[in-house]
Scaffold this motif. Structure first.
Motif, PDB file in Angstrom:
ATOM      1  N   UNK A 177      -6.635 -27.840  72.037  1.00 52.78           N
ATOM      2  CA  UNK A 177      -6.298 -26.422  72.189  1.00 52.78           C
ATOM      3  C   UNK A 177      -4.968 -26.208  72.898  1.00 52.78           C
ATOM      4  N   UNK A 178      -4.725 -26.969  73.981  1.00 57.32           N
ATOM      5  CA  UNK A 178      -3.478 -26.734  74.719  1.00 57.32           C
ATOM      6  C   UNK A 178      -2.289 -27.509  74.161  1.00 57.32           C
ATOM      7  N   UNK A 179      -2.567 -28.611  73.452  1.00 57.71           N
ATOM      8  CA  UNK A 179      -1.453 -29.468  73.026  1.00 57.71           C
ATOM      9  C   UNK A 179      -0.967 -29.186  71.605  1.00 57.71           C
ATOM     10  N   UNK A 180      -1.819 -28.630  70.744  1.00 57.74           N
ATOM     11  CA  UNK A 180      -1.435 -28.505  69.337  1.00 57.74           C
ATOM     12  C   UNK A 180      -0.300 -27.509  69.072  1.00 57.74           C
ATOM     13  N   UNK A 181      -0.315 -26.303  69.640  1.00 55.67           N
ATOM     14  CA  UNK A 181       0.751 -25.343  69.270  1.00 55.67           C
ATOM     15  C   UNK A 181       2.165 -25.857  69.503  1.00 55.67           C
ATOM     16  N   UNK A 182       2.503 -26.383  70.688  1.00 56.66           N
ATOM     17  CA  UNK A 182       3.881 -26.886  70.843  1.00 56.66           C
ATOM     18  C   UNK A 182       4.150 -28.116  69.990  1.00 56.66           C
ATOM     19  N   UNK A 183       3.148 -28.949  69.780  1.00 62.59           N
ATOM     20  CA  UNK A 183       3.360 -30.128  68.938  1.00 62.59           C
ATOM     21  C   UNK A 183       3.584 -29.730  67.483  1.00 62.59           C
ATOM     22  N   UNK A 184       2.861 -28.710  67.015  1.00 56.03           N
ATOM     23  CA  UNK A 184       3.049 -28.256  65.634  1.00 56.03           C
ATOM     24  C   UNK A 184       4.491 -27.797  65.430  1.00 56.03           C
ATOM     25  N   UNK A 185       5.012 -27.042  66.384  1.00 56.05           N
ATOM     26  CA  UNK A 185       6.390 -26.559  66.257  1.00 56.05           C
ATOM     27  C   UNK A 185       7.386 -27.715  66.277  1.00 56.05           C
ATOM     28  N   UNK A 186       7.132 -28.697  67.130  1.00 56.41           N
ATOM     29  CA  UNK A 186       8.019 -29.866  67.174  1.00 56.41           C
ATOM     30  C   UNK A 186       7.954 -30.656  65.871  1.00 56.41           C
ATOM     31  N   UNK A 187       6.757 -30.749  65.282  1.00 54.62           N
ATOM     32  CA  UNK A 187       6.604 -31.453  64.007  1.00 54.62           C
ATOM     33  C   UNK A 187       7.340 -30.705  62.900  1.00 54.62           C
ATOM     34  N   UNK A 188       7.277 -29.369  62.921  1.00 52.96           N
ATOM     35  CA  UNK A 188       7.997 -28.582  61.915  1.00 52.96           C
ATOM     36  C   UNK A 188       9.499 -28.840  62.002  1.00 52.96           C
ATOM     37  N   UNK A 189      10.023 -28.927  63.226  1.00 50.87           N
ATOM     38  CA  UNK A 189      11.451 -29.217  63.379  1.00 50.87           C
ATOM     39  C   UNK A 189      11.776 -30.624  62.886  1.00 50.87           C
ATOM     40  N   UNK A 190      10.915 -31.587  63.223  1.00 51.96           N
ATOM     41  CA  UNK A 190      11.148 -32.969  62.799  1.00 51.96           C
ATOM     42  C   UNK A 190      11.060 -33.102  61.281  1.00 51.96           C
ATOM     43  N   UNK A 191      10.131 -32.360  60.651  1.00 50.03           N
ATOM     44  CA  UNK A 191       9.945 -32.457  59.203  1.00 50.03           C
ATOM     45  C   UNK A 191      11.188 -31.998  58.446  1.00 50.03           C
ATOM     46  N   UNK A 192      11.935 -31.063  59.036  1.00 50.16           N
ATOM     47  CA  UNK A 192      13.133 -30.559  58.361  1.00 50.16           C
ATOM     48  C   UNK A 192      14.249 -31.590  58.317  1.00 50.16           C
ATOM     49  N   UNK A 193      14.111 -32.678  59.068  1.00 50.04           N
ATOM     50  CA  UNK A 193      15.177 -33.673  59.168  1.00 50.04           C
ATOM     51  C   UNK A 193      14.837 -34.981  58.463  1.00 50.04           C
ATOM     52  N   UNK A 194      13.666 -35.045  57.819  1.00 51.37           N
ATOM     53  CA  UNK A 194      13.263 -36.282  57.146  1.00 51.37           C
ATOM     54  C   UNK A 194      13.137 -36.037  55.652  1.00 51.37           C
ATOM     55  N   UNK A 195      12.916 -37.108  54.910  1.00 52.10           N
ATOM     56  CA  UNK A 195      12.839 -37.016  53.452  1.00 52.10           C
ATOM     57  C   UNK A 195      11.424 -36.791  52.938  1.00 52.10           C
ATOM     58  N   UNK A 196      10.432 -37.325  53.660  1.00 51.15           N
ATOM     59  CA  UNK A 196       9.053 -37.262  53.181  1.00 51.15           C
ATOM     60  C   UNK A 196       8.117 -37.052  54.358  1.00 51.15           C
ATOM     61  N   UNK A 197       7.178 -36.126  54.202  1.00 52.15           N
ATOM     62  CA  UNK A 197       6.174 -35.844  55.222  1.00 52.15           C
ATOM     63  C   UNK A 197       4.845 -36.443  54.776  1.00 52.15           C
ATOM     64  N   UNK A 198       4.227 -37.244  55.656  1.00 52.72           N
ATOM     65  CA  UNK A 198       2.953 -37.892  55.339  1.00 52.72           C
ATOM     66  C   UNK A 198       1.942 -37.521  56.415  1.00 52.72           C
ATOM     67  N   UNK A 199       0.964 -36.687  56.055  1.00 53.68           N
ATOM     68  CA  UNK A 199      -0.099 -36.269  56.981  1.00 53.68           C
ATOM     69  C   UNK A 199      -1.291 -37.199  56.830  1.00 53.68           C
ATOM     70  N   UNK A 200      -1.983 -37.420  57.935  1.00 50.33           N
ATOM     71  CA  UNK A 200      -3.101 -38.373  57.947  1.00 50.33           C
ATOM     72  C   UNK A 200      -4.381 -37.685  58.408  1.00 50.33           C
ATOM     73  N   UNK A 201      -5.376 -37.654  57.509  1.00 52.42           N
ATOM     74  CA  UNK A 201      -6.658 -37.046  57.816  1.00 52.42           C
ATOM     75  C   UNK A 201      -6.736 -35.608  57.353  1.00 52.42           C
ATOM     76  N   UNK A 202      -7.970 -35.132  57.127  1.00 49.26           N
ATOM     77  CA  UNK A 202      -8.136 -33.791  56.571  1.00 49.26           C
ATOM     78  C   UNK A 202      -7.760 -32.690  57.553  1.00 49.26           C
ATOM     79  N   UNK A 203      -8.052 -32.865  58.844  1.00 47.71           N
ATOM     80  CA  UNK A 203      -7.676 -31.839  59.815  1.00 47.71           C
ATOM     81  C   UNK A 203      -6.156 -31.687  59.874  1.00 47.71           C
ATOM     82  N   UNK A 204      -5.447 -32.798  59.938  1.00 47.88           N
ATOM     83  CA  UNK A 204      -3.986 -32.750  59.963  1.00 47.88           C
ATOM     84  C   UNK A 204      -3.448 -32.062  58.717  1.00 47.88           C
ATOM     85  N   UNK A 205      -3.976 -32.412  57.555  1.00 50.22           N
ATOM     86  CA  UNK A 205      -3.497 -31.816  56.309  1.00 50.22           C
ATOM     87  C   UNK A 205      -3.775 -30.314  56.273  1.00 50.22           C
TER      88      UNK A 205
END
Length: 357
Positions: free
Chosen positions: A45-73
């Motif tokens: 609950x406390x860690x996901x929101x800032x991590x999601x935003x950081x992941x969104x920024x990181x995803x914009x700089x890579x070629x391929x995004x690979x999510x692992x597990x149904x919750x992550x997807x």
């Protein structure tokens, strides 16, 4: 060189090993992020929101995004839609345990994840069939099966069997995994006790940690050793004769594949993907059936020739279906196909795109 961003739900578990194996694919760089600081809902609950935003920024700089597990997807579906992307099912653990209203939400969000990603990588045929039933035939071409793979068993020094509770003349069975209700370690403990009460020369060593650790220790008794978390699984398997896998649900279990590479006979439940993994290399019995597990242990403890036959079948099965080269070659080809489709969309891709809308 293209870069793949791997997003895991949290640290630990089979997902991390899966990514470690993917990092051996030549021609790609790999980065890792986790969505949650831990497994608990409070940590998420406390860690996901800032991590999601950081992941969104990181995803914009890579070629391929690979999510692992149904919750992550499910949580990353908007990012999967906007990037070259894949996700791996890893057992569909949340989808399979969610019930009622939560189950309806999970089914809806998994459908959305399948529609959003370029490919959904199913670890087994069972998972692909399940997702076709959920997402519909219109998205079936995005569902691909890539079985997990593991390297050949490394040469290691076995652990002393007496340290694992096996007396001279006894067969040693091992059970490796998280000690929780889904892995069902208590069925293994009770089956070992039942087999010993019938005179079988069998000992059981259980390796793992989790919420059932104290309960498993309380029921262990004679002939069952509880090792807790064990950091030498290769040496543990090298010491054993039999792998016991009583799980109620599994992805394509690394413990089973490692045991096959080592040439162990396997006694496993019929929980979801386990029969597909075990094949002719072991004995498959009903989930939670203590007496059926006990009968299989008695049979193998008394018959070293049968153990050897199943061990030979296990090595053959690993070499033919679950070797590391087959896995990494398949994933390399899949990554390249997804990136190529994004560069030059094909008619085959445009049809599923229409299904998204």
């Amino acid at each position: 060189m293209p870069t793949v961003l791997h997003v895991l739900p949290h640290t630990g578990g089979g997902g991390e090993r899966y990514v470690e194996l993917l990092e051996g694919i030549p021609g790609f760089r790999h980065e890792r992020r986790t969505l949650s600081a831990g497994r608990s809902p409070i940590e998420a609950a406390w860690s996901m929101p800032p991590r999601w935003r950081a992941i969104a920024r990181a995803a914009s700089k890579v070629d391929l995004l690979h999510a692992h597990g149904d919750v992550t997807a499910m949580l990353l579906a908007p990012l999967l839609r906007g990037h070259a992307s894949v996700w791996t099912t890893h057992g569909l653990s949340f989808l399979r345990r969610a019930r009622g209203a939560l189950g309806a939400v999970a089914r809806s969000r998994v459908r959305a994840a399948v529609a959003a990603a370029d490919r959904t990588i199913c670890c087994s045929e069972v998972e692909r069939d399940e997702l076709i039933g959920l997402a519909g035939d219109g998205l079936a071409d995005r569902l691909v099966v890539v079985h997990n793979g593991v390297p050949s068993a490394p040469a290691v020094e076995p652990l002393p069997r007496e340290r694992l509770g096996a007396q001279p003349g006894e067969a040693l069975a091992v059970c490796i995994g998280r000690l929780d209700e889904w892995k069902d370690p208590l069925t293994a403990v009770r089956a070992a006790h039942a087999a010993r009460q019938e005179g079988a020369p069998i000992a059981l060593a259980i390796a793992g940690d989790g919420p059932l650790l104290d309960t498993v220790r309380a029921e262990a008794g004679d002939g069952v050793s509880v090792l807790g978390f064990h950091d030498e699984p290769d040496r543990l398997l090298a010491s054993a004769d039999i792998l016991v896998m009583p799980s109620r649900r599994e992805a394509l279990s690394y413990s089973v594949l490692d045991a096959q590479a080592r040439g162990l006979a396997i006694v496993a439940s019929d929980g979801l993907t386990l029969p597909e993994a075990v094949g002719d290399a072991g004995i498959v019995v009903p989930v939670g059936d203590v007496q059926a597990f006990a009968a299989a242990l008695r049979r193998l403890a008394a018959d070293h020739v049968e153990r050897a036959r199943l061990g030979t079948a296990a090595r053959r099965r690993h070499a033919e279906l679950f070797g590391i080269e087959r896995f990494t070659d398949s994933m390399h080809a899949l990554y390249e196909a997804v990136l190529a489709e994004r560069e030059t969309p094909s008619a085959a891709r445009l049809a599923p795109d229409a299904a998204r809308r």
